[in-house]
Structures are given as structure tokens and as C-alpha cells.
Design a protein around this motif. Structure first.
Motif, PDB file in Angstrom:
ATOM      1  N   TRP A  31      13.662 -31.540 107.586  1.00 20.91           N
ATOM      2  CA  TRP A  31      14.372 -30.587 108.449  1.00 20.91           C
ATOM      3  C   TRP A  31      14.659 -31.192 109.815  1.00 20.91           C
ATOM      4  CZ3 TRP A  31      16.965 -26.377 107.330  1.00 20.91           C
ATOM      5  CH2 TRP A  31      16.680 -25.726 106.129  1.00 20.91           C
ATOM      6  N   ARG A  34      17.707 -33.325 110.427  1.00 20.02           N
ATOM      7  CA  ARG A  34      19.003 -32.641 110.536  1.00 20.02           C
ATOM      8  C   ARG A  34      19.354 -32.273 111.978  1.00 20.02           C
ATOM      9  NH1 ARG A  34      18.365 -28.466 105.430  1.00 20.02           N
ATOM     10  NH2 ARG A  34      17.915 -30.082 103.899  1.00 20.02           N
ATOM     11  N   LEU A  35      18.489 -32.647 112.930  1.00 18.21           N
ATOM     12  CA  LEU A  35      18.799 -32.353 114.332  1.00 18.21           C
ATOM     13  C   LEU A  35      20.086 -33.067 114.732  1.00 18.21           C
ATOM     14  CD1 LEU A  35      15.249 -32.624 115.932  1.00 18.21           C
ATOM     15  CD2 LEU A  35      16.660 -30.562 115.781  1.00 18.21           C
ATOM     16  N   PRO A  36      20.824 -32.499 115.686  1.00 12.95           N
ATOM     17  CA  PRO A  36      22.099 -33.118 116.081  1.00 12.95           C
ATOM     18  C   PRO A  36      21.896 -34.464 116.780  1.00 12.95           C
ATOM     19  CG  PRO A  36      21.665 -31.131 117.380  1.00 12.95           C
ATOM     20  CD  PRO A  36      20.576 -31.249 116.370  1.00 12.95           C
ATOM     21  N   GLU A  37      22.991 -35.178 116.923  1.00 16.05           N
ATOM     22  CA  GLU A  37      22.969 -36.466 117.604  1.00 16.05           C
ATOM     23  C   GLU A  37      22.377 -36.311 119.006  1.00 16.05           C
ATOM     24  OE1 GLU A  37      26.195 -39.807 118.946  1.00 16.05           O
ATOM     25  OE2 GLU A  37      26.574 -38.685 117.106  1.00 16.05           O
ATOM     26  N   GLY A  38      21.632 -37.296 119.421  1.00 19.14           N
ATOM     27  CA  GLY A  38      20.985 -37.235 120.722  1.00 19.14           C
ATOM     28  C   GLY A  38      19.502 -36.901 120.627  1.00 19.14           C
ATOM     29  N   TRP A  39      19.065 -36.475 119.452  1.00 18.22           N
ATOM     30  CA  TRP A  39      17.650 -36.184 119.211  1.00 18.22           C
ATOM     31  C   TRP A  39      17.050 -37.331 118.401  1.00 18.22           C
ATOM     32  CZ3 TRP A  39      14.885 -32.235 121.235  1.00 18.22           C
ATOM     33  CH2 TRP A  39      15.601 -31.205 121.837  1.00 18.22           C
ATOM     34  N   GLY A  60      14.676 -35.390 122.935  1.00 22.64           N
ATOM     35  CA  GLY A  60      16.108 -35.152 123.005  1.00 22.64           C
ATOM     36  C   GLY A  60      16.513 -34.495 124.304  1.00 22.64           C
TER      37      GLY A  60
END
Length: 93
Positions: A31, A34-39, A60
Motif C-alpha cells: 500500500w 502506491r504513494l504519489p511521487e515525492g514520497w 515526503g
């Protein structure tokens, strides 16, 4: 012979508990992937010299977070300053 059976049963129970925890950690990691870009997510980060680890370190734009995964069943209640499992306060926060 009874002591051997008791020992083996204890080892098997500990193995089952460990395996369930490992599966839960793996699911959390999926899970978090699936964090957005930058994390950025780091898994199983060593902490100190006694063998302790942080299951997941998340860094992030929103800050730095640690997440330790728990595999529980039963009623879970999350409040602003506490987490209860089956009606008992925990030290999870």
C-alpha cells in the motif's frame, strides 16, 4: 516426551504468529508503494543496537513518519490520542 511436545507446539505457535505479522507488513509495504511521487518509503529500518526495527519509514512533502504494522483481529477503536484493541488501551500511538 511431554516437554518436547510442549516446546515444539510453542515453536510452531511463535512461527505462525511471526508469519502472520510478516504477511501484514508485506501488505502495508504494498500500500505504501502506491504513494504519489515525492514520497520515499524504507522498510525494516534498524533502530539502535538491540535488533529493533521500524517496519516502515516514510519521508515526503508532508513530513517524516514511522509505521509499525500490527496484525490484529477484534474491535479496534482509534481516537485522537489513543488506540484500543478489544476495549483495552494500547501503546500503539
Amino acid at each position: 516426551m511431554r516437554a518436547v511436545r510442549t516446546h515444539v507446539a510453542g515453536v510452531l505457535r511463535a512461527t505462525r504468529i511471526w508469519r502472520r505479522g510478516a504477511i501484514a507488513e508485506h501488505g502495508s509495504g504494498e500500500w505504501l508503494g502506491r504513494l504519489p511521487e515525492g514520497w520515499f518509503v524504507f522498510h525494516d529500518v534498524p533502530l539502535g543496537e538491540r535488533g529493533a526495527t521500524v517496519d516502515h519509514l516514510i519521508i515526503g512533502p508532508g513530513g517524516v513518519f514511522t509505521l509499525n504494522t500490527k496484525e490484529l483481529s477484534g474491535a479496534i477503536r482509534v481516537n485522537a490520542r489513543s488506540v484500543a484493541h478489544d476495549g483495552r488501551r494500547t501503546s500503539f500511538l
